[in-house]
Design an enzyme around this catalytic site. Sequence first.
Site, PDB file in Angstrom:
ATOM      1  N   HIS A 181      19.088 -33.873  38.631  1.00 55.09           N
ATOM      2  CA  HIS A 181      18.405 -32.903  39.494  1.00 55.09           C
ATOM      3  C   HIS A 181      19.384 -32.304  40.509  1.00 55.09           C
ATOM      4  O   HIS A 181      19.252 -31.144  40.895  1.00 55.09           O
ATOM      5  CB  HIS A 181      17.273 -33.590  40.275  1.00 55.09           C
ATOM      6  N   HIS A 190      18.155 -39.357  35.319  1.00 55.60           N
ATOM      7  CA  HIS A 190      17.227 -38.239  35.516  1.00 55.60           C
ATOM      8  C   HIS A 190      17.362 -37.648  36.930  1.00 55.60           C
ATOM      9  O   HIS A 190      17.488 -36.435  37.103  1.00 55.60           O
ATOM     10  CB  HIS A 190      15.802 -38.746  35.259  1.00 55.60           C
ATOM     11  N   GLU A 191      17.344 -38.524  37.933  1.00 52.43           N
ATOM     12  CA  GLU A 191      17.384 -38.033  39.326  1.00 52.43           C
ATOM     13  C   GLU A 191      18.733 -37.419  39.668  1.00 52.43           C
ATOM     14  O   GLU A 191      18.803 -36.403  40.361  1.00 52.43           O
ATOM     15  CB  GLU A 191      17.037 -39.157  40.309  1.00 52.43           C
ATOM     16  N   CYS A 232       8.565 -35.739  34.609  1.00 47.22           N
ATOM     17  CA  CYS A 232       9.149 -35.348  35.899  1.00 47.22           C
ATOM     18  C   CYS A 232       8.038 -34.797  36.781  1.00 47.22           C
ATOM     19  O   CYS A 232       7.179 -34.059  36.286  1.00 47.22           O
ATOM     20  CB  CYS A 232      10.207 -34.272  35.653  1.00 47.22           C
ATOM     21  N   LEU A 233       8.045 -35.166  38.051  1.00 46.94           N
ATOM     22  CA  LEU A 233       7.018 -34.657  38.962  1.00 46.94           C
ATOM     23  C   LEU A 233       7.080 -33.133  39.074  1.00 46.94           C
ATOM     24  O   LEU A 233       6.090 -32.500  39.434  1.00 46.94           O
ATOM     25  CB  LEU A 233       7.171 -35.299  40.349  1.00 46.94           C
ATOM     26  N   GLN A 275      13.784 -31.213  44.632  1.00 42.68           N
ATOM     27  CA  GLN A 275      12.379 -31.111  44.209  1.00 42.68           C
ATOM     28  C   GLN A 275      11.447 -30.762  45.365  1.00 42.68           C
ATOM     29  O   GLN A 275      10.306 -30.369  45.142  1.00 42.68           O
ATOM     30  CB  GLN A 275      11.912 -32.408  43.543  1.00 42.68           C
ATOM     31  N   GLY A 280      10.805 -41.629  40.733  1.00 42.87           N
ATOM     32  CA  GLY A 280      11.973 -41.123  41.446  1.00 42.87           C
ATOM     33  C   GLY A 280      11.719 -39.715  41.937  1.00 42.87           C
ATOM     34  O   GLY A 280      10.833 -39.020  41.441  1.00 42.87           O
TER      35      GLY A 280
HETATM   36 NI    NI Z   1      12.456 -35.174  37.830  1.00 40.44          NI
END
Ligand code: NI
Length: 167
Positions: free
Chosen positions: A135, A131-132, A89-90, A51, A46
């Site tokens: 953000h 999670h997303e 997480c990226l 981000q 995701g």
């Molecule tokens: Ni993330």
Amino acid sequence: MALRTILTDNDPALHKSCRPVTRFDGRLHDLIDDLKETLAQANGAGLAAPQVGILRRVVIVVDDQENMLELVNPELIAQEGEQEGFEGCLSVPGRWGVVKRPQKARVRAQDRNGAFFEVEGEGIVARCFCHELEHLDGHLFTEHTDRLYTSEELDELLQAQEEEEEA
Ligand code: NI
């Protein structure tokens, strides 16, 4: 379409609340397409607009059919059960933590043209929704865990778990 740079957790953009999308225009479509391309390139589950430094309420989540769901102005409208598992997480590369999430989650969102729809996810997909969506309010999974593991530590733990299951 273009690849965008994924920001890491010391970047202030990751700690801000995002504004709702009000214009479902070409600029939004470009952002969504770029997010999808960037997510595919990063091989993630995701990605949220902040981000890549865009403070708008847009996320992409990969579902259990490997489709990339485009969620504009998403809201978590129902959740059920609980799961505990490793999450990454990226924007927090090479770090992993154990996080509790609902087992099932239902999201109401708009598509790239503004039409409302609802979608439900279970397991990893429910985890990814939660999670997303966080953000978009400037929150990272690291806030839900006391301990972060490196990729090497995670590999060791998962391997030990596997051996335990085989024994
Ligand atoms: Ni993330």
